[in-house]
Write a protein that holds these residues in place. Structure first.
Motif, PDB file in Angstrom:
ATOM      1  N   UNK A 222      24.401  40.139  24.076  1.00 18.24           N
ATOM      2  CA  UNK A 222      24.666  41.426  23.351  1.00 18.24           C
ATOM      3  C   UNK A 222      23.775  42.126  22.669  1.00 18.24           C
ATOM      4  N   UNK A 223      24.138  43.344  22.495  1.00 17.95           N
ATOM      5  CA  UNK A 223      23.003  44.270  21.998  1.00 17.95           C
ATOM      6  C   UNK A 223      22.760  43.948  20.535  1.00 17.95           C
ATOM      7  N   UNK A 224      21.372  43.961  20.030  1.00 18.09           N
ATOM      8  CA  UNK A 224      21.147  43.761  18.667  1.00 18.09           C
ATOM      9  C   UNK A 224      21.315  42.112  18.201  1.00 18.09           C
ATOM     10  N   UNK A 225      21.373  41.259  19.079  1.00 14.43           N
ATOM     11  CA  UNK A 225      21.674  39.786  18.608  1.00 14.43           C
ATOM     12  C   UNK A 225      20.239  39.210  18.172  1.00 14.43           C
ATOM     13  N   UNK A 226      19.201  39.867  18.570  1.00 14.13           N
ATOM     14  CA  UNK A 226      17.745  39.623  18.031  1.00 14.13           C
ATOM     15  C   UNK A 226      17.805  39.730  16.532  1.00 14.13           C
ATOM     16  N   UNK A 227      18.482  40.384  15.897  1.00 16.38           N
ATOM     17  CA  UNK A 227      18.575  40.445  14.569  1.00 16.38           C
ATOM     18  C   UNK A 227      19.083  39.517  13.826  1.00 16.38           C
ATOM     19  N   UNK A 228      19.952  38.739  14.249  1.00 14.80           N
ATOM     20  CA  UNK A 228      20.690  37.840  13.563  1.00 14.80           C
ATOM     21  C   UNK A 228      19.687  36.529  13.780  1.00 14.80           C
ATOM     22  N   UNK A 229      19.195  36.459  14.783  1.00  9.67           N
ATOM     23  CA  UNK A 229      17.804  35.259  14.825  1.00  9.67           C
ATOM     24  C   UNK A 229      16.807  35.379  13.764  1.00  9.67           C
ATOM     25  N   UNK A 230      16.326  36.768  13.722  1.00  8.23           N
ATOM     26  CA  UNK A 230      15.279  37.148  12.897  1.00  8.23           C
ATOM     27  C   UNK A 230      15.457  36.970  11.600  1.00  8.23           C
ATOM     28  N   UNK A 231      16.853  37.434  11.422  1.00  5.36           N
ATOM     29  CA  UNK A 231      17.464  37.167   9.877  1.00  5.36           C
ATOM     30  C   UNK A 231      17.341  35.778   9.360  1.00  5.36           C
ATOM     31  N   UNK A 232      17.566  34.883  10.135  1.00  4.91           N
ATOM     32  CA  UNK A 232      17.403  33.379   9.783  1.00  4.91           C
ATOM     33  C   UNK A 232      16.052  33.202   9.717  1.00  4.91           C
ATOM     34  N   UNK A 233      15.271  33.435  10.583  1.00  4.83           N
ATOM     35  CA  UNK A 233      13.760  33.317  10.591  1.00  4.83           C
ATOM     36  C   UNK A 233      13.281  33.533   9.188  1.00  4.83           C
ATOM     37  N   UNK A 234      13.458  35.112   8.973  1.00  9.52           N
ATOM     38  CA  UNK A 234      12.980  35.595   7.522  1.00  9.52           C
ATOM     39  C   UNK A 234      13.226  34.769   6.407  1.00  9.52           C
ATOM     40  N   UNK A 235      14.630  34.351   6.525  1.00 13.24           N
ATOM     41  CA  UNK A 235      15.024  33.729   5.252  1.00 13.24           C
ATOM     42  C   UNK A 235      14.372  32.233   5.147  1.00 13.24           C
ATOM     43  N   UNK A 236      14.084  31.585   6.391  1.00 16.30           N
ATOM     44  CA  UNK A 236      13.531  30.166   6.218  1.00 16.30           C
ATOM     45  C   UNK A 236      11.846  30.388   5.902  1.00 16.30           C
ATOM     46  N   UNK A 237      11.364  31.554   6.614  1.00 20.57           N
ATOM     47  CA  UNK A 237      10.050  32.051   6.083  1.00 20.57           C
ATOM     48  C   UNK A 237       9.800  32.214   4.396  1.00 20.57           C
TER      49      UNK A 237
END
Length: 372
Positions: free
Chosen positions: A146-161
């Motif tokens: 789906x379009x934009x699903x990259x953002x969900x993965x990046x959001x979690x990565x940013x939270x973890x970082x």
């Protein structure tokens, strides 16, 4: 793009506007309707296609701002168990996201029956679906469902970082018995500088959090610097550093992120972050922004397929189809927010499978609430 409403009027307004711009960007960028309707409003559709996607910077900054508020309001990590916080964040993001992925798979299957187009994802295999659920699809180089699903993965990565950076700062302060100001803001500031001056300038890093940490960290630093008791010098330094990065390599997305970060900081210092603008419609669309983001693409795909099937190459009907897809995306987002995002599907599933276990837990929770 937080899956929970912010309950801050200014942030909800930014979410509302940004989410609608992203829907319009995807409508202008994907599918045959925008190609057919382009002759009617070429400048407008070109703007949506090329620039509306920059609205995602608002969500990056807001996510960083709210993460600082919940994890380290004073600049030092207050979460006692960082791994549990990461797991909770994963659940909040992925439970509605996984339902939306299933909807996207169904929407793509429907769309394929009426048209063949590059914007329609292929039917996924099990590994591709699991990679999406684990938020590893970009890292493992699977095509997006789906379009934009990259953002969900990046959001979690940013939270973890961010949590790792704050935890490391807390541990260093304990080991070296550092008193006074917390080290967290210094560590985060270092990551922001690294992102702005190096990683964000190389698109090869765009599947990793560090590429986006410039915008996310701006939000985090803006929260800390905007405390009313603090001197405004920290905000001026933040602005100066980002402007220096823009002089080195101008990126419109970073300029927009800086504007959003400063807006949030000024709003908090001025005391109007929670109460301006007083617009019920913006508050509503801000609350459903994550749901609209999750479900709009399959809705747009199906409408594209129907219009392509019944009225190909008819500009006016395709333009009306785009408007219909936009409206239906918001309707679908409203329904999704009500029945998926605002509920706890995992808890409902547990109660359905093991009612005898779920019921005592529910009574215990109720007793705790009554006693507090």
């Amino acid at each position: 793009m937080s899956p929970r409403p912010s309950r801050m009027a200014c942030i909800d307004a930014l979410k509302a506007i940004s989410s609608q711009l992203i829907v319009l960007h995807h409508l202008a960028f994907y599918g045959p309707m925008s190609d057919a309707a382009h002759v009617l409003a070429p400048d407008l559709l070109d703007w949506f296609s090329q620039y509306a996607r920059i609205a995602v910077q608002a969500f990056l900054v807001i996510s960083g701002f709210l993460a600082a508020r919940s994890l380290a309001p004073g600049g030092h990590l207050v979460v006692p168990h960082p791994l549990q916080a990461i797991w909770r964040r994963y659940q909040k993001l992925v439970v509605p996201y996984s339902v939306a992925i299933l909807i996207a798979i169904a929407g793509a299957a429907i769309a394929r029956t009426w048209m063949h187009h590059d914007s329609i994802p292929s039917a996924p295999g099990l590994h591709q679906f699991l990679a999406h659920v684990l938020l590893l699809h970009n890292v493992l180089d699977f095509d997006a469902l789906s379009a934009g699903v990259w953002y969900v993965a990046i959001d979690l990565q940013l939270f973890v970082l961010l949590i790792v950076a704050l935890w490391a700062a807390r541990r260093c302060a304990q080991w070296f018995d550092v008193g006074g100001s917390p080290l967290g803001p210094l560590v985060v500031a270092g990551l922001v500088v690294a992102s702005l001056f190096w990683f964000n300038r190389d698109a090869a890093w765009d599947i990793w959090a560090i590429y986006f940490f410039g915008a996310y960290g701006m939000g985090t630093l803006a929260f800390w610097a905007s405390a009313p008791e603090r001197s405004p010098v920290a905000l001026l330094v933040l602005g100066a550093v980002v402007l220096a990065a823009l002089i080195v390599d101008f990126r419109l997305r970073i300029a927009v992120a800086l504007s959003i970060a400063l807006l949030l900081a000024v709003a908090r210092r001025g005391g109007w972050l929670d109460r301006w603008p007083q617009a019920p419609s913006l508050a509503f669309f801000g609350r459903i922004s994550y749901s609209v983001f999750l479900v709009h693409f399959p809705v747009c795909l199906v409408v594209n397929a129907v219009v392509f099937h019944v009225a190909p190459n008819r500009p006016l009907l395709n333009a009306l189809g785009m408007i219909l897809a936009w409206l239906l995306s918001n309707v679908a987002g409203t329904v999704f927010h009500r029945y998926v995002e605002s509920t706890d599907p995992l808890r409902a599933l547990r109660m359905a499978l093991w009612p005898a276990r779920a019921e005592p837990a529910q009574r215990q929770q109720g007793g705790q609430h009554r006693s507090t």
